[in-house]
Scaffold this motif. Structure first.
Motif, PDB file in Angstrom:
ATOM      1  N   MET A 153       0.830  -1.211   0.000  1.00  0.00           N
ATOM      2  CA  MET A 153       0.000   0.000   0.000  1.00  0.00           C
ATOM      3  C   MET A 153       0.863   1.259   0.000  1.00  0.00           C
ATOM      4  O   MET A 153       0.539   2.238  -0.672  1.00  0.00           O
ATOM      5  CB  MET A 153      -0.938   0.000   1.206  1.00  0.00           C
ATOM      6  N   ALA A 154       1.955   1.236   0.763  1.00  0.00           N
ATOM      7  CA  ALA A 154       2.880   2.369   0.796  1.00  0.00           C
ATOM      8  C   ALA A 154       4.289   1.828   0.904  1.00  0.00           C
ATOM      9  O   ALA A 154       4.559   0.956   1.738  1.00  0.00           O
ATOM     10  CB  ALA A 154       2.571   3.297   1.965  1.00  0.00           C
ATOM     11  N   ASN A 155       5.192   2.354   0.076  1.00  0.00           N
ATOM     12  CA  ASN A 155       6.554   1.832   0.079  1.00  0.00           C
ATOM     13  C   ASN A 155       7.288   2.230   1.355  1.00  0.00           C
ATOM     14  O   ASN A 155       7.226   3.375   1.792  1.00  0.00           O
ATOM     15  CB  ASN A 155       7.318   2.340  -1.146  1.00  0.00           C
ATOM     16  N   ASN A 156       7.997   1.281   1.919  1.00  0.00           N
ATOM     17  CA  ASN A 156       8.647   1.503   3.204  1.00  0.00           C
ATOM     18  C   ASN A 156       9.884   2.386   3.121  1.00  0.00           C
ATOM     19  O   ASN A 156      10.327   2.926   4.134  1.00  0.00           O
ATOM     20  CB  ASN A 156       9.024   0.165   3.852  1.00  0.00           C
ATOM     21  N   GLU A 157      10.451   2.571   1.938  1.00  0.00           N
ATOM     22  CA  GLU A 157      11.645   3.407   1.815  1.00  0.00           C
ATOM     23  C   GLU A 157      11.344   4.795   1.266  1.00  0.00           C
ATOM     24  O   GLU A 157      11.795   5.794   1.811  1.00  0.00           O
ATOM     25  CB  GLU A 157      12.697   2.710   0.938  1.00  0.00           C
ATOM     26  N   ILE A 158      10.584   4.867   0.186  1.00  0.00           N
ATOM     27  CA  ILE A 158      10.337   6.169  -0.435  1.00  0.00           C
ATOM     28  C   ILE A 158       8.935   6.704  -0.151  1.00  0.00           C
ATOM     29  O   ILE A 158       8.598   7.817  -0.558  1.00  0.00           O
ATOM     30  CB  ILE A 158      10.601   6.133  -1.954  1.00  0.00           C
ATOM     31  N   GLY A 159       8.107   5.925   0.528  1.00  0.00           N
ATOM     32  CA  GLY A 159       6.832   6.442   1.027  1.00  0.00           C
ATOM     33  C   GLY A 159       5.726   6.641   0.017  1.00  0.00           C
ATOM     34  O   GLY A 159       4.672   7.192   0.360  1.00  0.00           O
ATOM     35  N   THR A 160       5.910   6.206  -1.228  1.00  0.00           N
ATOM     36  CA  THR A 160       4.863   6.421  -2.235  1.00  0.00           C
ATOM     37  C   THR A 160       3.677   5.494  -1.995  1.00  0.00           C
ATOM     38  O   THR A 160       3.846   4.315  -1.713  1.00  0.00           O
ATOM     39  CB  THR A 160       5.425   6.213  -3.646  1.00  0.00           C
ATOM     40  N   ILE A 161       2.473   6.054  -2.118  1.00  0.00           N
ATOM     41  CA  ILE A 161       1.222   5.326  -1.852  1.00  0.00           C
ATOM     42  C   ILE A 161       0.670   4.805  -3.173  1.00  0.00           C
ATOM     43  O   ILE A 161       0.522   5.557  -4.139  1.00  0.00           O
ATOM     44  CB  ILE A 161       0.210   6.246  -1.151  1.00  0.00           C
ATOM     45  N   GLN A 162       0.351   3.522  -3.197  1.00  0.00           N
ATOM     46  CA  GLN A 162      -0.032   2.859  -4.441  1.00  0.00           C
ATOM     47  C   GLN A 162      -1.556   2.847  -4.651  1.00  0.00           C
ATOM     48  O   GLN A 162      -2.322   2.869  -3.677  1.00  0.00           O
ATOM     49  CB  GLN A 162       0.505   1.424  -4.450  1.00  0.00           C
ATOM     50  N   PRO A 163      -2.015   2.752  -5.905  1.00  0.00           N
ATOM     51  CA  PRO A 163      -3.458   2.749  -6.213  1.00  0.00           C
ATOM     52  C   PRO A 163      -4.076   1.368  -5.957  1.00  0.00           C
ATOM     53  O   PRO A 163      -4.472   0.660  -6.880  1.00  0.00           O
ATOM     54  CB  PRO A 163      -3.492   3.119  -7.698  1.00  0.00           C
TER      55      PRO A 163
END
Length: 405
Positions: A153-163
């Motif tokens: 749902m959200a990347n643990n390193e760069i924090g981007t939230i996925q659709p």
């Protein structure tokens, strides 16, 4: 520049401190509810009440039913159960193909690799340079024998939230189960399993001021990945082992508190994040934000400082009482560049000089300004001593703030 006396903790994506209210309920469970929750007498019922309350609190926080929450020892166990359990279940239907992304947490990546060694096939979807998985790429990868789509749902390193909602709709259109690793999302941004439409969702208590060693897997009613741990009848016969009563009580309390103040917390963390990103990119030449800003965890700032090694920056920050990280804490002993950064096209030599700063509700604007003060002193000084920086400035400039290669 004077060093701040107190420790400035900016690694909240790695772990968070237990809230006092969480410690209180855990102490109560440890000191009072001494029975086994499966036992049929008063002290057993007392322990079971803590378990039932914790399960209800977790379920309510993500808009699930208590019967859909299964406690695990951590987020990694929940990920392993969802991925491997689904693979083993669907293999009986001759469905041995799985889809994930190329920048998942290692709990997913290594589970997929283990399944590949057993004869399963895995497709790894490459994210965009901004750090997002495109739903159409997932749909293009689905085959008649696809068993599972697992996208974080959200990347643990760069924090981007996925659709995730869009991806889940695609998966279900093709009759495929959908799992999301929401360890970085739950307790940090709104998470509603009904709205997302996922079949399974993983979470971990220590990411939202709960205890370490405590996780959970949401399984939508009717979805049953094969058991990984067999034994007694705990967790509705799906995950054996005497329950961690205090851990469950602490997880439930922590998540209840996290969602109660979510909007306020998100606004606060975003203010600190944006201040640091804006100031660092303005004042430190060639610094680059990794991942897009539009759909990003409110407290995550992952920034590359070309010409330096992240470990060097980390030690300098530690000398100034600042705790940060070069990436995932689960891979902190590895000297390899982050697979997350490589997957979005960050050159290896620049990936080595990346830092992750993650803010929590306890952090202050004073701390954000202090971090920038330290970085503005440390980075130029270290670069002046760095042969890598002197030799690699052309590469750094080509890989500009706009992400152009």
């Amino acid at each position: 520049m004077e060093t701040m006396e107190k420790v400035v903790y900016l690694d909240n994506a790695a772990t968070t401190a237990c809230a006092p209210e969480v410690l209180a309920v855990m102490t109560q469970a440890l000191s009072g509810a001494c029975g086994n929750p499966s036992s049929h007498y008063s002290v057993g019922y007392e322990a079971k009440e803590f378990v039932d309350t914790g399960r209800a609190q977790v379920a309510k926080a993500i808009n699930a039913s208590p019967a859909e929450i299964f406690f695990t020892g951590c987020g990694s166990e929940a990920d392993n159960w969802a991925v491997k359990g689904t693979a083993f279940t669907k293999a009986r239907q001759n469905k041995k193909h799985l889809i994930t992304s190329a920048f998942e947490h290692h709990a997913i990546m290594h589970s997929m690799a283990a399944l590949e060694r057993m004869g399963f096939e895995v497709t790894y979807i490459k994210p965009t340079p901004e750090g997002y998985i495109r739903p159409e790429d997932v749909e293009a990868a689905i085959r008649p024998d696809t068993a599972l789509v697992s996208i974080m749902m959200a990347n643990n390193e760069i924090g981007t939230i996925q659709p995730i909602k869009e991806i889940a709709e695609i998966a279900h259109k093709h009759g495929v189960w959908m799992h999301t690793d929401a360890v970085q999302a739950v307790g940090t941004i709104p998470v509603d399993v009904k709205e997302l439409g996922v079949d399974m969702l993983s979470m971990s208590a220590h990411k939202f001021n709960g205890p370490k060693g405590m996780g959970a897997l949401y399984c939508r009613k009717g979805i049953w990945p094969q058991n990984l741990i067999d034994g007694g009848s705990q967790e509705a016969r799906h995950r054996a082992g005497t329950e961690n009563v205090a851990g469950i009580a602490g997880m439930g309390k922590a998540l209840e508190m996290a969602v109660a103040h979510l909007d306020e917390r998100m606004a606060h963390e975003k203010e600190l994040r944006d201040y640091v990103i804006d100031r660092v990119l303005k004042n430190i030449p060639e610094a680059r934000l990794n991942g897009g800003l539009e759909h990003r965890l409110p407290g995550n700032a992952n920034i590359s400082f070309p010409g330096l090694e992240g470990e060097t920056i980390l030690l300098d920050l530690d000398m100034h009482n600042i705790c940060a990280s070069t990436g995932s804490a689960c891979n902190s002993d590895s000297l390899d560049p982050s697979h997350v950064l490589l997957s979005i096209g960050v050159p290896e030599e620049i990936g080595h000089g990346s830092m992750r700063f993650t803010f929590g509700p306890q952090n202050t604007m004073e701390e954000a300004k202090y971090l920038c003060d330290v970085l503005e002193e440390v980075i130029p000084r270290r670069r002046a001593m760095s042969c890598m920086w002197l030799q690699g400035q052309n590469t750094a400039r080509q890989f500009s703030l706009k992400g152009e290669n």
